[in-house]
Design an enzyme around this catalytic site. Structure first.
Site, PDB file in Angstrom:
ATOM      1  CG  ASN A 119      -8.638 -19.128   5.319  1.00 58.25           C
ATOM      2  OD1 ASN A 119      -9.264 -18.402   4.544  1.00 58.25           O
ATOM      3  ND2 ASN A 119      -8.330 -18.749   6.557  1.00 58.25           N
ATOM      4  CE  LYS A 166      -4.842 -17.041   6.407  1.00 55.45           C
ATOM      5  NZ  LYS A 166      -4.044 -16.774   7.566  1.00 55.45           N
ATOM      6  CG  HIS A 212      -9.469 -17.910  10.805  1.00 51.37           C
ATOM      7  ND1 HIS A 212      -8.524 -16.937  11.033  1.00 51.37           N
ATOM      8  CD2 HIS A 212      -8.844 -18.908  10.132  1.00 51.37           C
ATOM      9  CE1 HIS A 212      -7.376 -17.341  10.497  1.00 51.37           C
ATOM     10  NE2 HIS A 212      -7.540 -18.530   9.947  1.00 51.37           N
ATOM     11  CD  GLU A 251      -5.979 -14.501   9.577  1.00 56.84           C
ATOM     12  OE1 GLU A 251      -6.750 -14.474   8.598  1.00 56.84           O
ATOM     13  OE2 GLU A 251      -4.867 -15.078   9.547  1.00 56.84           O
ATOM     14  CD  GLU A 303      -6.422 -22.445  11.720  1.00 58.47           C
ATOM     15  OE1 GLU A 303      -5.809 -22.759  10.712  1.00 58.47           O
ATOM     16  OE2 GLU A 303      -7.119 -21.432  11.789  1.00 58.47           O
ATOM     17  N   GLY A 314       0.407 -18.107   9.816  1.00 66.05           N
ATOM     18  CA  GLY A 314       1.071 -17.134   8.957  1.00 66.05           C
ATOM     19  C   GLY A 314       2.446 -16.718   9.437  1.00 66.05           C
ATOM     20  CB  SER A 350       3.130 -22.135   9.368  1.00 67.48           C
ATOM     21  OG  SER A 350       2.915 -20.766   9.675  1.00 67.48           O
ATOM     22  N   GLY A 402      -3.442 -22.054   5.129  1.00 66.24           N
ATOM     23  CA  GLY A 402      -3.566 -20.684   4.614  1.00 66.24           C
ATOM     24  C   GLY A 402      -2.626 -20.480   3.444  1.00 66.24           C
ATOM     25  N   GLY A 403      -1.443 -19.955   3.726  1.00 66.23           N
ATOM     26  CA  GLY A 403      -0.491 -19.568   2.685  1.00 66.23           C
ATOM     27  C   GLY A 403      -0.247 -20.631   1.619  1.00 66.23           C
TER      28      GLY A 403
END
Ligand code: PEP
Length: 250
Positions: A9, A11, A95, A97, A167, A173, A212, A233-234
């Site tokens: 993802n 983002k 998600h 967020e 998640e 994150g 993470s 993500g990251g």
């Protein structure tokens, strides 16, 4: 066929040049990733570029968010028919967020899930508890309620064509990852919850862990009985780290 899914993802990150850099890195480094189906979730403006650059590869394309309505006066939204034109296979729904920053509730998430399946695409339903909820011992109640909202709206047999991503909000994150045992306990509980009404679908549905995840944590997470891959993500913004997670699924 790959047993696991490793989904990246992006983002609201990337640029035209970053897309090319990530995707060329992925295409060159696919050796050793056949245990996982790799999926990238770019921001909407890069879908055409991603489709073109991934043509002929095994890497799939996903959508970070979608509008449940088919067309019309929904300024700023993107429809499933549009997504399908760009080769999208998976759609993230719910998600954390989207839930926290854009106030999406279970009813909106369910509408997006139902619309995604009606468009013959596969929803990835994201669920997870906040730190406060975990500390109050509410983790399983929160997560099962988020799953139950989908069962009520779409039926448990809808999980024959869906993926769940567990998640924990406190792990997204933040650099904090649920331990393999913590993640496994929640994944098992989700599978058991769905199995009460749809045992066949529950046994075969994929449940991804997200929060993470890095190459260092992936292998032990993937060794758990009920973890079928990861939503990243990251670490999906660099080809090398994303590929290393894919290789951990081998
Ligand atoms: C995510 O956004 O779904 C996610 C898991 O992010 P990160 O890996 O950066 O925690």
């Amino acid at each position: 066929m790959a047993n696991m899914i490793v989904a990246g993802n992006w983002k609201m990150n990337a640029s035209k040049s970053a897309v090319t850099e990530i995707l060329s890195g992925l295409k060159q480094g696919l050796v050793g990733t056949s245990g996982a189906e790799l999926v990238v979730f770019p921001p909407f403006p890069y879908l055409a570029q991603v489709q073109q650059e991934l043509a002929g590869t095994s890497i799939r394309i996903g959508l970070q968010n979608v509008c449940a309505a088919p067309k019309g006066a929904f300024t700023g939204e993107v429809s499933l028919a549009m997504a399908a034109e760009f080769g999208v296979t998976y759609v993230l729904v719910g998600h954390s967020e989207r839930r926290a920053l854009f106030a999406e509730d279970d009813a909106q998430v369910a509408a997006k899930y139902v619309a995604t399946q009606a468009a013959n695409l596969t929803p990835i339903l994201c669920v997870g508890e906040t730190l406060e909820q975990r500390e109050q011992g509410q983790t399983l109640a929160v997560v099962n309620a988020q799953v139950q909202a989908i069962i009520d709206a779409a039926g448990a047999d809808s999980f024959a064509n869906a993926v769940i991503a567990y998640e924990p909000v406190w792990a997204i994150g933040t650099g904090l990852t649920a331990s393999p045992a913590q993640a496994q306990a929640v994944h098992q509980a989700i599978r058991e919850h769905v199995a009460k009404v749809a045992p066949v679908e529950a046994a075969s549905m994929k449940i991804l862990y997200g929060g993470s995840v890095t190459a260092a944590s992936a292998a032990e997470l993937f060794a758990q009985a009920d973890i079928d891959g990861s939503l990243v993500g990251g670490a999906s913004l660099q080809a090398e780290s994303f590929l290393a997670i894919g290789q951990a699924a081998q």
